[in-house]
Design an enzyme around this catalytic site. Structure first.
Site, short mmCIF file in Angstrom:
data_model
loop_
_atom_site.label_atom_id
_atom_site.label_comp_id
_atom_site.label_asym_id
_atom_site.label_seq_id
_atom_site.Cartn_x
_atom_site.Cartn_y
_atom_site.Cartn_z
CE1 TYR A 28 -4.17 1.97 0.70
CE2 TYR A 28 -3.06 2.55 2.95
CZ TYR A 28 -3.71 3.00 1.78
OH TYR A 28 -4.65 4.28 2.02
CG ASP A 29 2.36 2.39 3.88
OD1 ASP A 29 1.48 2.77 2.64
OD2 ASP A 29 3.24 2.14 5.20
CD GLU A 30 8.51 1.72 -0.48
OE1 GLU A 30 7.95 2.69 -0.88
OE2 GLU A 30 8.92 0.94 0.53
N GLY A 31 2.98 0.77 -2.87
CA GLY A 31 2.68 1.43 -4.19
C GLY A 31 1.93 2.79 -4.66
CG ASN A 57 -6.37 8.43 8.49
OD1 ASN A 57 -4.69 8.75 8.55
ND2 ASN A 57 -6.68 7.54 8.98
CG ASN A 73 -13.68 -1.36 12.49
OD1 ASN A 73 -14.39 -2.11 11.15
ND2 ASN A 73 -12.55 -1.94 13.01
CD GLN A 92 -2.92 3.39 17.98
OE1 GLN A 92 -2.92 3.16 19.28
NE2 GLN A 92 -3.54 2.13 17.46
NE ARG A 94 -3.59 6.52 11.47
CZ ARG A 94 -2.51 6.03 12.54
NH1 ARG A 94 -1.72 6.25 13.58
NH2 ARG A 94 -1.55 4.35 11.78
NE ARG A 160 -0.84 8.29 7.96
CZ ARG A 160 -1.45 7.24 8.03
NH1 ARG A 160 -3.13 7.43 8.15
NH2 ARG A 160 -0.94 5.95 7.89
#
Ligand code: UDP
Length: 183
Positions: A28-31, A57, A73, A92, A94, A160
């Site tokens: 996902y990230d590298e794509g 997000n 969710n 964490q 976001r 993030r």
């Protein structure tokens, strides 16, 4: 996603990111990183008129109940009276953008004239922890659901938040819908 698990906070477009190339999130990230590379090669080699947006997000209506992302969710779990699943400690953080704000930014950027390849961050800088998000959902839905803790997925970013100075300056754009109002 191009920023991975960032050491620079908030993330500016100049930051190159910190991405694990072989982890479970890597495709996902590298794509996304690879897509930016290809767009910029075409921009340089063929003068292709490109616009590169870094989308943070986002949430909003018509997300699939089994989408798996955190806002849907928590809301689905709360409405069904099921346990609310926090991954890791919930510390964490976001920053969530309502979809209408994002689309307005995308449209404005796509319709802007001139040489504006980007990349440009689009997102809402209002940042909070997943524990705070769970508590917001619980109080807004009045659910009896309880919070439970599950293992944190590998390479889950700790924080993030977009720096959106470029979008403000170049596109005159900023989000206006707050997470609690988010329809
Ligand atoms: N998360 C969580 N419970 C869930 C789904 C996600 O605590 O039921 C966490 C996830 O570990 C991450 C954050 O919420 O830290 C945002 O996850 P999401 O998949 O929505 O987006 P990401 O920012 O990881 O792309």
């Amino acid at each position: 996603e191009v920023y991975g698990d960032p050491e620079v906070h908030p993330q500016t477009e100049e930051y190159w990111g910190r991405v694990n190339p072989i982890g479970i999130r890597s495709c996902y990230d590298e794509g996304k990183r690879c897509a930016e590379t290809l767009f910029f090669d075409y921009y340089r080699q063929y003068n292709l008129d490109i616009r590169v947006i870094r989308i943070f997000n986002t949430y909003g209506p018509r997300m699939h109940p089994n989408d798996g992302r955190v806002v849907s969710n928590f809301i689905v779990q709360a409405l069904q009276g099921k346990d609310i699943t926090i991954y890791g400690t919930g510390e964490q953080s976001r920053s969530f953008c309502y979809v209408d704000d994002l689309i307005r930014g995308i449209n404005g950027y796509m319709n802007s004239n001139g040489d504006l390849p980007g990349p440009i961050n689009l997102g809402n800088p209002n940042e909070f922890t997943m524990k705070e998000l769970a508590e917001k959902v619980i109080s807004l839905t009045n659910t009896k659901s309880k919070i439970i803790y599950k293992p944190l997925p590998q390479d889950d970013p700790q924080q993030r938040q977009p720096n959106i100075d470029k979008a403000k300056e170049l596109l005159n754009w900023e989000p206006v819908i707050h997470i609690v109002t988010g329809k």
